[in-house]
Structures are given as structure tokens and as C-alpha cells.
Design a protein around this motif. Sequence first.
Motif, PDB file in Angstrom:
ATOM      1  N   SER A   8     151.615  16.795 105.870  1.00  0.00           N
ATOM      2  CA  SER A   8     150.562  16.751 107.027  1.00  0.00           C
ATOM      3  C   SER A   8     149.404  16.407 106.726  1.00  0.00           C
ATOM      4  N   LEU A   9     148.952  16.542 105.475  1.00  0.00           N
ATOM      5  CA  LEU A   9     147.839  16.054 104.831  1.00  0.00           C
ATOM      6  C   LEU A   9     147.786  14.881 104.162  1.00  0.00           C
ATOM      7  N   ASN A  10     149.049  14.362 103.902  1.00  0.00           N
ATOM      8  CA  ASN A  10     149.234  13.007 103.017  1.00  0.00           C
ATOM      9  C   ASN A  10     148.604  13.162 101.927  1.00  0.00           C
ATOM     10  N   GLN A  11     148.805  14.442 101.026  1.00  0.00           N
ATOM     11  CA  GLN A  11     148.188  14.638  99.614  1.00  0.00           C
ATOM     12  C   GLN A  11     149.012  15.144  98.883  1.00  0.00           C
ATOM     13  N   THR A  12     148.945  14.867  97.546  1.00  0.00           N
ATOM     14  CA  THR A  12     149.819  15.123  96.628  1.00  0.00           C
ATOM     15  C   THR A  12     149.051  16.161  95.617  1.00  0.00           C
ATOM     16  N   PHE A  13     149.183  17.255  95.005  1.00  0.00           N
ATOM     17  CA  PHE A  13     148.460  18.002  94.030  1.00  0.00           C
ATOM     18  C   PHE A  13     149.421  18.232  92.887  1.00  0.00           C
ATOM     19  N   VAL A  14     148.884  18.306  91.815  1.00  0.00           N
ATOM     20  CA  VAL A  14     149.454  18.432  90.284  1.00  0.00           C
ATOM     21  C   VAL A  14     148.982  19.644  89.946  1.00  0.00           C
ATOM     22  N   PHE A  15     149.600  20.672  89.384  1.00  0.00           N
ATOM     23  CA  PHE A  15     148.928  21.755  88.760  1.00  0.00           C
ATOM     24  C   PHE A  15     149.577  21.866  87.292  1.00  0.00           C
ATOM     25  N   SER A  16     148.910  22.213  86.107  1.00  0.00           N
ATOM     26  CA  SER A  16     149.271  22.395  85.223  1.00  0.00           C
ATOM     27  C   SER A  16     149.287  24.112  85.095  1.00  0.00           C
ATOM     28  N   LEU A  17     150.301  24.893  85.157  1.00  0.00           N
ATOM     29  CA  LEU A  17     150.305  26.167  85.232  1.00  0.00           C
ATOM     30  C   LEU A  17     149.859  26.718  83.557  1.00  0.00           C
ATOM     31  N   THR A  18     150.154  26.025  82.821  1.00  0.00           N
ATOM     32  CA  THR A  18     149.933  26.601  81.338  1.00  0.00           C
ATOM     33  C   THR A  18     148.281  26.636  81.553  1.00  0.00           C
ATOM     34  N   LYS A  19     147.665  25.683  81.907  1.00  0.00           N
ATOM     35  CA  LYS A  19     146.297  25.617  81.931  1.00  0.00           C
ATOM     36  C   LYS A  19     145.196  26.779  82.634  1.00  0.00           C
ATOM     37  N   ILE A  20     145.805  26.778  83.927  1.00  0.00           N
ATOM     38  CA  ILE A  20     145.167  27.531  84.895  1.00  0.00           C
ATOM     39  C   ILE A  20     145.738  28.712  85.329  1.00  0.00           C
ATOM     40  N   SER A  21     146.990  29.174  84.711  1.00  0.00           N
ATOM     41  CA  SER A  21     147.665  30.391  84.873  1.00  0.00           C
ATOM     42  C   SER A  21     148.034  30.894  86.213  1.00  0.00           C
ATOM     43  N   GLY A  22     148.210  31.790  86.681  1.00  0.00           N
ATOM     44  CA  GLY A  22     148.773  32.243  87.778  1.00  0.00           C
ATOM     45  C   GLY A  22     147.805  32.307  88.920  1.00  0.00           C
ATOM     46  N   TYR A  23     146.533  32.069  88.705  1.00  0.00           N
ATOM     47  CA  TYR A  23     145.497  32.249  89.514  1.00  0.00           C
ATOM     48  C   TYR A  23     145.497  31.268  90.831  1.00  0.00           C
ATOM     49  N   VAL A  24     146.103  30.207  90.290  1.00  0.00           N
ATOM     50  CA  VAL A  24     146.391  28.897  91.311  1.00  0.00           C
ATOM     51  C   VAL A  24     147.049  29.393  92.646  1.00  0.00           C
ATOM     52  N   PHE A  25     147.670  30.262  92.275  1.00  0.00           N
ATOM     53  CA  PHE A  25     148.832  30.848  93.356  1.00  0.00           C
ATOM     54  C   PHE A  25     148.045  31.863  94.434  1.00  0.00           C
ATOM     55  N   GLU A  26     146.795  32.452  94.228  1.00  0.00           N
ATOM     56  CA  GLU A  26     146.020  33.375  94.694  1.00  0.00           C
ATOM     57  C   GLU A  26     144.760  32.603  95.339  1.00  0.00           C
ATOM     58  N   TRP A  59     159.636  33.143  90.003  1.00  0.00           N
ATOM     59  CA  TRP A  59     160.157  34.362  90.346  1.00  0.00           C
ATOM     60  C   TRP A  59     159.731  35.354  88.945  1.00  0.00           C
ATOM     61  N   GLU A  60     159.914  35.027  87.713  1.00  0.00           N
ATOM     62  CA  GLU A  60     159.842  35.728  86.538  1.00  0.00           C
ATOM     63  C   GLU A  60     158.617  35.980  86.169  1.00  0.00           C
ATOM     64  N   GLN A  61     157.690  34.652  86.339  1.00  0.00           N
ATOM     65  CA  GLN A  61     156.227  34.740  85.755  1.00  0.00           C
ATOM     66  C   GLN A  61     155.400  35.094  86.839  1.00  0.00           C
ATOM     67  N   TYR A  62     155.561  34.665  88.063  1.00  0.00           N
ATOM     68  CA  TYR A  62     154.550  34.958  89.091  1.00  0.00           C
ATOM     69  C   TYR A  62     155.111  35.719  90.396  1.00  0.00           C
ATOM     70  N   ASP A  63     156.171  36.274  90.238  1.00  0.00           N
ATOM     71  CA  ASP A  63     156.565  37.121  91.573  1.00  0.00           C
ATOM     72  C   ASP A  63     156.684  36.371  92.649  1.00  0.00           C
ATOM     73  N   ILE A  64     157.190  35.126  92.689  1.00  0.00           N
ATOM     74  CA  ILE A  64     157.240  34.086  93.806  1.00  0.00           C
ATOM     75  C   ILE A  64     158.755  33.900  94.172  1.00  0.00           C
ATOM     76  N   LYS A  65     158.940  34.342  95.231  1.00  0.00           N
ATOM     77  CA  LYS A  65     160.385  33.804  95.742  1.00  0.00           C
ATOM     78  C   LYS A  65     160.280  32.675  96.765  1.00  0.00           C
ATOM     79  N   LEU A  66     160.851  31.433  96.389  1.00  0.00           N
ATOM     80  CA  LEU A  66     160.646  30.381  97.316  1.00  0.00           C
ATOM     81  C   LEU A  66     161.223  30.610  98.824  1.00  0.00           C
ATOM     82  N   GLY A  67     160.746  30.082  99.644  1.00  0.00           N
ATOM     83  CA  GLY A  67     161.190  30.024 101.170  1.00  0.00           C
ATOM     84  C   GLY A  67     162.154  28.911 101.247  1.00  0.00           C
ATOM     85  N   SER A  68     162.037  28.076 102.350  1.00  0.00           N
ATOM     86  CA  SER A  68     163.142  27.466 102.539  1.00  0.00           C
ATOM     87  C   SER A  68     162.989  26.042 101.701  1.00  0.00           C
ATOM     88  N   VAL A  69     164.080  25.918 100.733  1.00  0.00           N
ATOM     89  CA  VAL A  69     164.023  25.036  99.895  1.00  0.00           C
ATOM     90  C   VAL A  69     165.530  24.234  99.875  1.00  0.00           C
TER      91      VAL A  69
END
Length: 82
Positions: A8-26, A59-69
Amino acid sequence: MLQLHITSLNQTFVFSLTKISGYVFEMSNEDRISLRDVLQDERYLQGWWDPRADTYALWEQYDIKLGSVIDISLVEVASCKE
């Protein structure tokens, strides 16, 4: 690495989780919607390529359970003609 395309935004985002940790999810936008909210919400259909390892890690690292995949790798295999 986590790559996320929002059609809907026609945008792609790439995250390096090792660099920014779980903060990106919050972090949230002006509507108070976070990446965690989007990933876990059943209303957002998510296309992942072979999501087994990613699903486990989220799930193991960030306690995130994906929705519709939908596993795009299986869709690709199912669409191949013999």
C-alpha cells in the motif's frame, strides 16, 4: 536481515536485526502501529519465502508470533507444471 515490502505504500524496508536489536519492533508510527503489530496482525497477509527459520527466530528472540503468512516458496512449487 529482515526485508519488508508494504504494498500500500509501495516501499520496501530492510532491517539488520543484529545492528538495531529488537527495538525496531516496538517503534511505532503516528497512528501508534508498530512493526510488531503488523507482523502479528491476522489482517495483513504476509508473503515469506520459506519462513520456517525466520518464524522460529522471531518467536524465540522477540516473542513475535506471525499473523497470516503464506509461504511463497510453496506457492511457486505448486504452480510449476510438470
